[in-house]
Design a protein around this motif. Structure first.
Motif, PDB file in Angstrom:
ATOM      1  N   PRO A 218      35.356   0.245  16.324  1.00 37.87           N
ATOM      2  CA  PRO A 218      34.071   0.892  15.999  1.00 37.87           C
ATOM      3  C   PRO A 218      33.581   1.787  17.133  1.00 37.87           C
TER       4      PRO A 218
ATOM      5  N   ASP B  76      32.695   5.921  16.968  1.00 36.94           N
ATOM      6  CA  ASP B  76      31.230   5.966  16.817  1.00 36.94           C
ATOM      7  C   ASP B  76      30.646   7.374  16.875  1.00 36.94           C
TER       8      ASP B  76
ATOM      9  N   ASP C 293      30.933   3.079   7.909  1.00 37.46           N
ATOM     10  CA  ASP C 293      31.029   1.649   8.221  1.00 37.46           C
ATOM     11  C   ASP C 293      32.479   1.301   8.536  1.00 37.46           C
ATOM     12  N   SER C 294      32.703   0.059   8.929  1.00 41.31           N
ATOM     13  CA  SER C 294      34.039  -0.303   9.405  1.00 41.31           C
ATOM     14  C   SER C 294      35.091  -0.212   8.297  1.00 41.31           C
TER      15      SER C 294
ATOM     16  N   ILE D  60      28.977   5.076  13.419  1.00 43.42           N
ATOM     17  CA  ILE D  60      29.118   3.670  13.013  1.00 43.42           C
ATOM     18  C   ILE D  60      27.786   2.945  13.242  1.00 43.42           C
ATOM     19  N   THR D  61      27.232   3.102  14.438  1.00 45.83           N
ATOM     20  CA  THR D  61      25.985   2.410  14.782  1.00 45.83           C
ATOM     21  C   THR D  61      24.870   2.763  13.812  1.00 45.83           C
ATOM     22  N   SER D  62      24.834   4.024  13.378  1.00 44.50           N
ATOM     23  CA  SER D  62      23.754   4.453  12.479  1.00 44.50           C
ATOM     24  C   SER D  62      24.026   4.077  11.031  1.00 44.50           C
ATOM     25  N   GLY D  63      25.254   3.638  10.753  1.00 49.80           N
ATOM     26  CA  GLY D  63      25.585   3.238   9.388  1.00 49.80           C
ATOM     27  C   GLY D  63      26.092   4.376   8.517  1.00 49.80           C
TER      28      GLY D  63
END
Lengths: 566, 87
Positions: free
Chosen positions: B64, B68, B38-39, B32-35
């Motif tokens: 998220p 992750d 996505d949510s 999630i953090t790296s894209g």
């Protein structure tokens, strides 16, 4: 509120000429947003001031001064001109939030071409529709998104230049070029194209109920609105460190993620990362962010993550908080007062307005859950849905409408005059949303006035989703509507009838969901698909989305006897 | 990587990595953090897990942070598998 007059004083004494005066713009002057966000600040002696601190999800950081903005945007502009890009041509920016996107935006505008930013999570179908409609001649992209461009390029004869910003020459295919920003010769000067107030600047695509997305056409004069609203609503001051969460693929990310802060000479920070509460709070703490422009969906996810994580960070630098995208619920306003010691200020505007038009301005008493009041210089009202006359009684819902003529109002939809004209009734511009106004003049959001789905602050058109659904071999008919969602306000729900020989199943639902996500975008992916035997239709065979939407929202459908088939 | 982590890994590679990407995905790679995910896309990943693992993940647990990394997702899935069999 910092050094500002009260809302009442501003409303009485101010108009857009304040911004023209402060930006030193006179009638007939050459105006170029690219130059005014870089060269002008250098001329004012801010060449060594930090304009951008960029960080990726791993913590890699890059810093750029206003002098860097000037040189790098000049270099990119020179590169584009040498390539053959002409004034008024559309140059698409299809990138994550990398520095090349920000410098590229300014560089494109300096050449006199139009910047056409597109959300990098768009799939090839969404990309194709927007590039084809705009007749885009060049696209700047990254290696990771290049495959989507390659997949559609043969169908886009007008697309002459594909520019990749992070790829070596060896990895390029035919007719692709590499632009390594850090290897371009620094250009101290560039002959900025002589754009004037009404010259085209930015083309943002926005979704409607019918047809494919429309290109909202902005002009360089929009900077007047973006400058003043950034200063008065976001309360940007010279020493601020400003963080706008929005991606420049959407209008917030350009109006307030590039133009607004930079024409005000403010330092902004950009985090090129997906959502992570811990990471976000660390980022605010590390860079001492003072003004934060976020979105209700992000705020509600942060609320879910709890307040303990907030206590572990020093967020005392935060001075002003604002929000945009969809209505900010009162719980979120109250929560932010509890955990940050200050409320999020809701702001309302849209792609077509180019700037904030209704907001809770600093210093104004906030009514949690309200959209606030019209920005000084904006005349806003709510209209009766039948007569299009302003509603005089407080608390009665009508159509949000604006008196045309503010500087950043779009000048049209790209090649769609009929669609643009339809936005005006009785001398008012219709936003497409409904609200009421209370006795104190505060606007209260009620909902959309059409079938467009507002998910996570982004408008998604049902037609585009339905068209993509129909391309699936199992789908006979489809309807896409909004479904209420506690985090995103609304999400997409699809109703689908299947062709003979196909049966509903979890596997089929997941397959269709993933297909839409990849072809259009994650935003457009139905979060739920309901397989039905038939869809409600009018006598002429048109699917009535309203009935499906009302059921999802548990609202009365009203009298439908005259429109429905037997 | 155990069987469950491998299942998640393979699905992420197949469905969420950009075509032609040579990015390595490990158990602790941020998704999630790296894209990468996505949510919004998280919902289809959740659906996949619910179906493959015969569990139901409540929305309030599908955060998220929980999605992750492959490690976090596997932990979440095991928690609900254990609840289901009453362990």
């Amino acid at each position: 509120m910092t050094d500002l007059l009260s809302y009442a004083e501003l409303t009485t004494d101010s108009d857009w000429s304040v911004a023209e005066h402060e930006l030193d713009i006179r009638e007939g002057d050459l105006i170029n947003i690219g130059s005014m966000c870089s060269d002008r600040l250098c001329d004012l002696g801010l060449g060594n001031k930090l304009a951008l601190i960029w960080e990726d999800y791993q913590g890699n950081e890059k810093r750029y001064t206003y002098g860097d903005l000037r040189r790098l945007s000049n270099s990119i502009a020179s590169f584009l001109v040498k390539l053959g890009v002409k004034p008024a041509e559309r140059v698409c920016l299809f990138m994550d939030r990398v520095p090349e996107l920000y410098m590229g935006f300014l560089g494109i505008l300096k050449t006199g071409a139009m910047a056409q930013p597109l959300f990098s999570a768009f799939g090839d179908e969404s990309l194709f529709v927007r590039l084809q409609d705009a007749g885009t001649t060049a696209i700047m992209t990254q290696k990771k998104h290049l495959h989507k461009v390659r997949a559609i390029r043969q169908q886009l004869p007008l697309l002459r230049h594909v520019i990749a910003v992070d790829i070596s020459e060896a990895d390029l295919q035919d007719a692709e070029v590499s632009l390594r920003m850090d290897r371009l010769p620094p250009a101290e000067d560039f002959p900025v194209y002589p754009t004037t107030a009404e010259s085209p600047s930015v083309l943002h695509y926005t979704s409607g109920t019918t047809g494919q997305p429309k290109g909202a056409q902005h002009v360089h004069y929009s900077i007047v609105s973006q400058y003043l609203t950034s200063k008065w609503v976001l309360d940007l001051q010279p020493d601020d460190i400003y963080w706008c969460n929005a991606d420049p693929g959407w209008v917030t990310g350009t109006s307030y993620g590039i133009i607004g802060p930079w024409c005000n000479g403010v330092t902004q920070v950009v985090l090129d990362s997906g959502f992570n509460a811990q990471r976000w709070y660390e980022f605010i703490q590390k860079h001492r962010v003072s003004v934060w422009y976020s979105a209700p969906t992000a705020i509600r996810i942060l609320m879910k993550e709890g307040s303990e994580i907030i206590r572990r960070h020093d967020l005392s630098s935060l001075r002003h908080l604002a929000s945009v995208g969809e209505p900010l619920n009162s719980e979120a306003v109250i929560w932010s007062e509890e955990v940050f010691g200050k409320p999020f200020h809701d702001t309302f505007w849209q792609t077509e307005t180019g700037c904030i038009v209704i907001s809770n301005m600093p210093g104004m008493p906030i009514k949690p859950g309200s959209m606030g009041k019209p920005f000084p210089g904006i005349t806003a009202t709510v209209l009766n849905t039948k007569t299009y006359e302003p509603i005089q009684q407080p608390g009665i819902a009508g159509l949000i409408a604006l008196r045309p003529g503010w500087p950043s109002q779009i000048r049209g939809y790209w090649k769609n005059e009929v669609g643009f004209k339809a936005k005006f009734k009785n001398g008012w511009y219709l936003c497409g949303d409904r609200a009421s106004i209370d006795a104190d003049g505060y606007f209260w959001f009620v909902g959309r006035d059409d079938d467009v789905i507002n998910t996570g602050g982004h408008l998604v058109g049902p037609f585009e989703i339905e068209s993509a659904l129909l391309e699936h071999p199992a789908v006979a008919e489809s309807a896409a509507v909004a479904k209420p969602d506690p985090v995103n306000m609304e999400v997409v729900k699809a109703f689908v009838t299947l062709k003979r020989g196909f049966k509903p199943s979890d596997d089929l639902e997941l397959e269709i969901m993933n297909r839409i996500r990849k072809r259009l975008s994650p935003l457009a992916m139905p979060q739920e698909i309901e397989f039905v035997d038939c869809l409600p239709k009018t006598r002429s065979g048109k699917i009535v989305r309203r009935i499906l939407r009302c059921k999802e929202f548990n609202e009365p459908v009203g009298d439908i006897s005259t429109i429905m088939e037997e | 990587m155990d069987e469950l982590s491998q299942l998640i890994h393979d699905y992420v590679i197949k469905e969420y990595l950009e075509e032609g990407s040579d990015q390595e995905i490990g158990e602790s790679t941020p998704l999630i953090t790296s894209g990468i995910v996505d949510s919004f896309s998280m919902v289809s990943l959740k659906r996949f897990l619910e179906k493959k693992c015969s569990i139901r993940i409540p929305d309030e647990d599908a955060t998220p942070a929980a999605f992750d990394t492959i490690q976090n997702i596997a932990r979440l899935v095991r928690r609900f598998q254990a609840q289901q069999v009453g362990v």
